[in-house]
Design an enzyme around this catalytic site. Structure first.
Site, mmCIF file in Angstrom:
data_model
loop_
_atom_site.group_PDB
_atom_site.id
_atom_site.type_symbol
_atom_site.label_atom_id
_atom_site.label_comp_id
_atom_site.label_asym_id
_atom_site.label_seq_id
_atom_site.Cartn_x
_atom_site.Cartn_y
_atom_site.Cartn_z
ATOM 1 N N SER A 139 -37.861 0.944 -20.686
ATOM 2 C CA SER A 139 -35.617 0.446 -20.170
ATOM 3 C C SER A 139 -36.873 -0.252 -19.354
ATOM 4 O O SER A 139 -37.284 -0.223 -18.461
ATOM 5 C CB SER A 139 -35.619 1.175 -19.545
ATOM 6 O OG SER A 139 -34.313 0.801 -19.622
ATOM 7 N N TYR A 152 -30.137 7.183 -14.165
ATOM 8 C CA TYR A 152 -31.859 6.780 -15.429
ATOM 9 C C TYR A 152 -32.611 5.789 -15.190
ATOM 10 O O TYR A 152 -33.765 6.731 -15.745
ATOM 11 C CB TYR A 152 -30.279 5.400 -16.024
ATOM 12 C CG TYR A 152 -31.137 5.200 -17.057
ATOM 13 C CD1 TYR A 152 -30.897 5.960 -18.328
ATOM 14 C CD2 TYR A 152 -31.306 3.121 -17.638
ATOM 15 C CE1 TYR A 152 -31.942 4.920 -19.218
ATOM 16 C CE2 TYR A 152 -32.110 3.200 -18.282
ATOM 17 C CZ TYR A 152 -32.057 3.351 -19.783
ATOM 18 O OH TYR A 152 -32.695 3.235 -20.520
#
Length: 279
Positions: A139, A152
């Site tokens: 990501s 995250y």
């Protein structure tokens, strides 16, 4: 010999689009996801539209024994695995102090340990053959910090570090490790994302339907999904396929590459902009 790809998180979003991309290239597919119904439908769609050969195995990647069974059943069916695409993941948004140890463990169990389990299960087979490709879908949050997403980002930075270290270790043994890092993706991941302000509002209202309580973080994410920075799942799938075909080491997908590049060059400038935009 027809190539075989194993894809986790394959029933929706990036995983589903990637399954279609590889099926179009003639790959035989082994698909894994937690939800049997959506996984089964993806397999049916692939078989009917592309006449693809598909093995669909419901799997929770946080459970090592399920992952081992997934790999063994894939080898029993096809005899070999040429490419592993680690894609299963969840998103969590919230301030650090509101992110409990249980939240951290849940996120790391899927986003990081899920990748570890699949690699450990597949790697002995690839080492024996002295060939193979491992794609870890990371990501933008593993290349630069995102406000209110410390857990995250930590999980995705862990994936980035794992990918780079494994690439150095395994390249001499014929195994190529690739990192693919999307930015914001317009997929159905939002329905699985965890927004801590939403959970707290539901708790305080004594209402288990969190969607009715309103979440500024969710609304902000929904607005972001309408921006020009957003990629479609098919764009990410194409990037994954091209990275595999060309044996690339790392790809940052779409407009996210500009954000990552800007942060690398001007962290003192981009950081405050990100922080202020999240308020």
């Amino acid at each position: 010999m027809v190539d075989v790809v194993l894809i986790t998180g394959a029933s929706e979003g990036i995983g589903r689009a990637t399954a279609f991309a590889f099926a179009r290239q003639g790959y035989r597919l082994s698909l894994a996801a937690r939800t049997p119904e959506t996984l089964r439908q993806t397999a049916i769609d692939l078989e009917q539209s592309l006449n693809a050969e598909v093995l669909a195995i419901p799997t929770d990647v946080t459970q090592p024994e399920q992952v081992q069974s997934l790999v063994e059943r894939t080898l029993d069916r096809y005899g070999h695995i040429d490419c592993l695409i680690n894609n299963a993941g969840i998103c969590l948004s919230g301030p650090f102090l509101q992110t409990t140890p249980d939240h951290w463990q849940q996120l790391m169990a899927v986003n990081f340990w899920g990748y570890i389990h699949t690699i450990r299960a597949v790697l002995p087979h690839m080492l024996k053959r002295k060939q193979g490709q491992i794609v870890n879908v990371g990501s933008i949050g593993g290349k630069m910090p995102l406000p209110h997403m410390s857990a995250y980002c930590a999980s995705k930075y862990a994936v980035s570090g794992l990918t780079e270290a494994l690439r150095l270790e395994l390249k001499p043994q014929g195994i190529h490790v690739i990192g693919v890092h999307p930015g914001i993706v317009n997929s159905d991941f939002l329905k699985r994302a965890i927004f801590l302000d939403e959970l707290q509002s539901a708790t305080s209202a004594n209402d288990h339907d969190a969607s009715d309580t309103g979440s500024p973080a969710r609304e902000q994410m929904e607005q972001a999904l309408e921006s020009f920075l957003v990629s479609q799942p098919e764009e990410v799938a194409t990037a994954i396929w091209e990275a595999v075909r060309e044996s690339k080491s790392e790809v940052v997908v779409g407009m996210a590459q500009w954000a990552v590049g800007a942060y690398a060059l001007f962290p003192g400038l981009i950081g405050p902009i990100l922080r202020d935009a999240s308020r």
